[in-house]
Design an enzyme around this catalytic site. Structure first.
Site, mmCIF file in Angstrom:
data_model
loop_
_atom_site.group_PDB
_atom_site.id
_atom_site.type_symbol
_atom_site.label_atom_id
_atom_site.label_comp_id
_atom_site.label_asym_id
_atom_site.label_seq_id
_atom_site.Cartn_x
_atom_site.Cartn_y
_atom_site.Cartn_z
ATOM 1 N N ARG A 103 38.346 19.480 9.242
ATOM 2 C CA ARG A 103 37.093 20.068 8.778
ATOM 3 C C ARG A 103 35.927 19.520 9.580
ATOM 4 N NH1 ARG A 103 36.004 19.822 2.541
ATOM 5 N NH2 ARG A 103 36.283 17.607 2.866
ATOM 6 N N THR A 107 29.686 21.545 9.063
ATOM 7 C CA THR A 107 29.786 22.915 8.532
ATOM 8 C C THR A 107 30.902 23.050 7.493
ATOM 9 O OG1 THR A 107 31.369 23.521 10.230
ATOM 10 C CG2 THR A 107 29.059 23.846 10.772
ATOM 11 N N ASP A 199 39.934 10.746 -0.350
ATOM 12 C CA ASP A 199 40.462 11.370 0.866
ATOM 13 C C ASP A 199 41.981 11.184 0.895
ATOM 14 O OD1 ASP A 199 41.396 11.651 3.645
ATOM 15 O OD2 ASP A 199 39.280 11.949 4.088
ATOM 16 N N ASP A 202 43.485 9.608 4.155
ATOM 17 C CA ASP A 202 43.197 8.181 4.284
ATOM 18 C C ASP A 202 44.014 7.354 3.302
ATOM 19 O OD1 ASP A 202 41.452 8.281 6.388
ATOM 20 O OD2 ASP A 202 39.649 8.408 5.148
HETATM 21 N N1 URA Z 1 40.158 16.526 1.328
HETATM 22 C C1 URA Z 1 40.449 15.368 0.707
HETATM 23 O O1 URA Z 1 41.235 14.580 1.210
HETATM 24 N N2 URA Z 1 39.869 15.107 -0.472
HETATM 25 C C2 URA Z 1 39.029 15.971 -1.085
HETATM 26 O O2 URA Z 1 38.539 15.688 -2.176
HETATM 27 C C3 URA Z 1 38.714 17.176 -0.402
HETATM 28 C C4 URA Z 1 39.300 17.441 0.789
#
Ligand code: URA
Length: 208
Positions: A103, A107, A199, A202
């Site tokens: 992503r 944007t 995330d 992560d």
């Molecule tokens: N990607 C993620 O890893 N966590 C989110 O909350 C949204 C997108």
């Protein structure tokens, strides 16, 4: 419109609670994502078409059935990788394609950086694996990519879904089902699901 399935299973709720907990270790997080993916796959394969067959048991001939279609699973890199083992546990013959999308932080739109999928997607059941259906833009781009390559029967499997993500997928594709372990009601200004689990990439790869 495609179906939206949200699990109500106590086992799933328990695992989602553990995934949300920021004190859950990387090792546990990875195992949980895999387990949730396996349980969701069980649900998402409930309506797969079967064909009749006959096998010889040690005792007698048995009329049975087996899954008709070939199956391809397509994790969206990188967080989708954490779901592959869980899905493979119950679909060991599934082929695996990979789509690399990240992503753009400004944007929030997906940018493709790697794509390799099996040929002849036309007659296969394709499961897109994306743990976090947040804005849905990444899943949308992945499904679009697969449809351009002939895929006709695509289902998205995610751990957490948010309204924006569901709306994006359902409004772009009327024939794509979504299976999720839980549904959260909002995103924050960075596009993260709230309360979410952070995330996913992560946390499963220990990169933060
Ligand atoms: N990607 C993620 O890893 N966590 C989110 O909350 C949204 C997108």
């Amino acid at each position: 419109m495609g179906k939206l399935f949200i699990s109500e299973h106590p086992l799933m709720k328990h695992k989602i609670t553990m995934l949300r907990d920021k004190n859950t270790s990387t090792k546990e997080f990875k195992e949980l994502i895999s387990e949730v993916a396996m349980l969701l796959t069980y649900e998402a394969t409930r309506e797969l078409p079967t064909v009749e067959t006959t096998v010889q048991t040690p005792i007698a001939e048995a009329k049975c059935s087996k899954i008709k279609q070939d199956i391809v699973i397509v994790p969206i890199l990188r967080a989708g990788l954490g779901m592959v083992d869980g899905v493979h546990n119950i679909l060991p013959a599934a082929k695996v394609g990979h789509i690399g999308l990240y992503r753009d932080p400004e944007t929030l739109t997906p940018v493709e950086y790697y794509c390799k999928v099996p040929k002849d997607l036309e007659n296969t059941k394709v499961f897109v694996l994306d743990p976090m259906l947040a804005t849905g833009k990444t899943a949308e781009a992945a499904v679009e990519f697969l449809k351009e390559r002939g895929a006709k029967d695509v289902t998205v499997i995610c751990v957490l879904a948010a309204p924006d993500g569901v709306k994006t997928v359902q409004s772009t594709f009327e024939d794509v089902d979504i299976y999720a372990a839980a549904y959260d009601t909002m995103l924050n200004e960075k596009g993260y699901i709230v309360p979410g689990l952070g995330d996913a990439g992560d946390r499963m790869f220990g990169t933060k």
